[in-house]
Write an enzyme that holds these catalytic residues in place. Sequence first.
Site, mmCIF file in Angstrom:
data_model
loop_
_atom_site.group_PDB
_atom_site.id
_atom_site.type_symbol
_atom_site.label_atom_id
_atom_site.label_comp_id
_atom_site.label_asym_id
_atom_site.label_seq_id
_atom_site.Cartn_x
_atom_site.Cartn_y
_atom_site.Cartn_z
ATOM 1 N N TYR A 7 -1.749 -0.530 10.645
ATOM 2 C CA TYR A 7 -2.516 -0.967 9.204
ATOM 3 C C TYR A 7 -0.864 -0.922 8.611
ATOM 4 O O TYR A 7 -0.567 -1.385 7.454
ATOM 5 C CB TYR A 7 -3.659 -0.515 8.239
ATOM 6 C CG TYR A 7 -3.151 -0.646 6.759
ATOM 7 C CD1 TYR A 7 -4.257 -1.960 6.283
ATOM 8 C CD2 TYR A 7 -3.394 0.491 6.181
ATOM 9 C CE1 TYR A 7 -4.197 -1.689 5.112
ATOM 10 C CE2 TYR A 7 -3.786 0.501 4.154
ATOM 11 C CZ TYR A 7 -4.024 -1.012 4.216
ATOM 12 O OH TYR A 7 -3.866 -1.187 3.300
ATOM 13 N N SER B 220 0.535 -0.727 0.290
ATOM 14 C CA SER B 220 -0.182 -0.068 0.257
ATOM 15 C C SER B 220 1.038 1.348 -0.129
ATOM 16 O O SER B 220 2.320 1.198 0.719
ATOM 17 C CB SER B 220 -0.860 -0.164 1.158
ATOM 18 O OG SER B 220 -1.185 0.904 0.784
HETATM 19 N N1 LIG Z 1 -8.218 -0.729 -2.281
HETATM 20 C C1 LIG Z 1 -7.439 -0.026 -1.111
HETATM 21 O O1 LIG Z 1 -7.851 1.530 -1.311
HETATM 22 C C2 LIG Z 1 -6.141 -0.220 -0.822
HETATM 23 C C3 LIG Z 1 -5.106 0.662 -0.930
HETATM 24 C C4 LIG Z 1 -4.078 0.167 -0.388
HETATM 25 C C5 LIG Z 1 -3.787 -1.292 -0.732
HETATM 26 N N2 LIG Z 1 -5.055 -2.436 -0.471
HETATM 27 C C6 LIG Z 1 -4.635 -3.156 -0.537
HETATM 28 O O2 LIG Z 1 -5.137 -4.442 -0.957
HETATM 29 C C7 LIG Z 1 -5.812 -5.672 -0.093
HETATM 30 C C8 LIG Z 1 -6.844 -6.098 -1.218
HETATM 31 O O3 LIG Z 1 -7.811 -4.757 -1.098
HETATM 32 P P1 LIG Z 1 -9.343 -4.999 -1.081
HETATM 33 O O4 LIG Z 1 -9.137 -2.814 -1.680
HETATM 34 O O5 LIG Z 1 -9.689 -5.589 -2.286
HETATM 35 O O6 LIG Z 1 -10.064 -5.169 0.426
HETATM 36 P P2 LIG Z 1 -10.946 -6.292 0.209
HETATM 37 O O7 LIG Z 1 -12.603 -5.448 -1.562
HETATM 38 O O8 LIG Z 1 -12.091 -6.132 1.307
HETATM 39 O O9 LIG Z 1 -10.726 -7.670 0.284
HETATM 40 C C9 LIG Z 1 -10.487 -8.265 1.132
HETATM 41 C C10 LIG Z 1 -10.652 -9.954 0.382
HETATM 42 O O10 LIG Z 1 -9.880 -10.139 1.709
HETATM 43 C C11 LIG Z 1 -9.820 -11.472 2.290
HETATM 44 N N3 LIG Z 1 -9.298 -11.456 3.594
HETATM 45 C C12 LIG Z 1 -9.765 -10.795 5.051
HETATM 46 N N4 LIG Z 1 -9.273 -11.485 5.811
HETATM 47 C C13 LIG Z 1 -9.061 -12.620 4.809
HETATM 48 C C14 LIG Z 1 -8.673 -13.451 6.218
HETATM 49 N N5 LIG Z 1 -8.448 -13.705 7.416
HETATM 50 N N6 LIG Z 1 -8.082 -15.042 5.283
HETATM 51 C C15 LIG Z 1 -8.615 -15.171 4.157
HETATM 52 N N7 LIG Z 1 -8.949 -14.178 3.378
HETATM 53 C C16 LIG Z 1 -9.311 -12.921 3.711
HETATM 54 C C17 LIG Z 1 -11.304 -10.695 1.883
HETATM 55 O O11 LIG Z 1 -12.190 -12.090 1.686
HETATM 56 P P3 LIG Z 1 -13.351 -12.429 2.304
HETATM 57 O O12 LIG Z 1 -13.845 -11.832 3.432
HETATM 58 O O13 LIG Z 1 -14.411 -13.605 2.323
HETATM 59 O O14 LIG Z 1 -12.106 -13.898 3.912
HETATM 60 C C18 LIG Z 1 -11.621 -9.995 0.435
HETATM 61 O O15 LIG Z 1 -11.691 -11.132 -0.941
HETATM 62 C C19 LIG Z 1 -5.177 -5.740 0.686
HETATM 63 O O16 LIG Z 1 -3.880 -6.418 1.168
HETATM 64 C C20 LIG Z 1 -5.352 -4.051 1.000
HETATM 65 O O17 LIG Z 1 -4.509 -3.569 2.226
HETATM 66 C C21 LIG Z 1 -5.951 -1.290 -0.784
#
Ligand SMILES: NC(=O)c1ccc[n+]([C@@H]2O[C@H](COP(=O)([O-])OP(=O)(O)OC[C@H]3O[C@@H](n4cnc5c(N)ncnc54)[C@H](OP(=O)(O)O)[C@@H]3O)[C@@H](O)[C@H]2O)c1
Length: 290
Positions: free
Chosen positions: A169, A156
């Site tokens: 985070y 991130s």
């Molecule tokens: N969106 C942003 O603004 C942003 C910015 C910087 C970095 N990121 C990073 O991008 C990555 C993906 O995030 P996203 O934005 O796509 O968020 P998201 O839509 O909430 O997706 C998170 C994913 O992780 C899974 N997950 C969460 N806890 C888990 C666990 N304990 N075991 C297995 N799976 C788990 C969730 O699935 P289930 O709930 O079905 O388990 C979901 O598929 C993350 O690492 C986040 O830190 C996002």
Amino acid sequence: MAVKLRHPSAGVAEVDYVARMGVAVVTGASTGIGKATAVRLAREPGTELVLVARREQLLRELAGELPCRATYVAVDLTAADAPQQVRSHLEAEHAGALHLLVNNAGASWRASFAEGGYENVRRHMELNFDAVVRLTEALLPLLRASAPSAIVNVASTAGRVARARTGSYSASKFALIGWTDALYAEEKPNWVHVGMVLPGFIKTEGFPATELREKALTRWIVSKPEKVADAIYECGPGGRAERYVPRPYGLAAALRILTPSLVRRVLGGGAAANLTTSTAGDNEKSSDPG
Ligand SMILES: NC(=O)c1ccc[n+]([C@@H]2O[C@H](COP(=O)([O-])OP(=O)(O)OC[C@H]3O[C@@H](n4cnc5c(N)ncnc54)[C@H](OP(=O)(O)O)[C@@H]3O)[C@@H](O)[C@H]2O)c1
């Protein structure tokens, strides 16, 4: 896509090869960036996907919609036996092959340190760092045996620049970035490329960025999961070391190193509050800090 790797064995200089897609594990594939990545990778000929997350129904539905072979493992990645479950699945269903590991699953629960304390740091590290390290440890032998292969860690921009109320985070993503840089150097001789993607604000289920999308002034800084998915492909089979998404977020990281006092002044002022958006984690009762 052409990838340059330098093999350490004597006499072999720089070698070009065409990275081919094969078996790819995508964690956090049920929603957001992980789901978009699965859809992106499925377009490449020869891809077989293993979708990993907790919500089985979402994984099953996605697997059924993708235009390539896709299996899934519904597991909490913080569970003690999660890495072995994924490895056993690869051995049973995909002959133990693994060409790409996308460590994407992650979450954020906002709290100041005074409110959330060590417990909030611990749960961020457990999912965003420890679970990534543990899964990679279990799957690295398969990646080496299937080389040339790749790992992409989804970090991130918050792993370069920290803001108030997202310190836990940020700490987990700073850790992930440091470890990824070392792994890049260590696995290069083994033909396992290690890439890293650093998203900024991306509208997803977990990070809806509602506060930013509501205002015309800030709406434009929010990007889409599909853009991150393209970057993940570039930093995996494409052989790039790292990518910010959107690219201009790299400027914030550079300024943090070059002009730390300016960045501190900006993030210590009122403008910073606009950049600390609520997350899905904030609404989970069980994860209310302290
Ligand atoms: N969106 C942003 O603004 C942003 C910015 C910087 C970095 N990121 C990073 O991008 C990555 C993906 O995030 P996203 O934005 O796509 O968020 P998201 O839509 O909430 O997706 C998170 C994913 O992780 C899974 N997950 C969460 N806890 C888990 C666990 N304990 N075991 C297995 N799976 C788990 C969730 O699935 P289930 O709930 O079905 O388990 C979901 O598929 C993350 O690492 C986040 O830190 C996002």
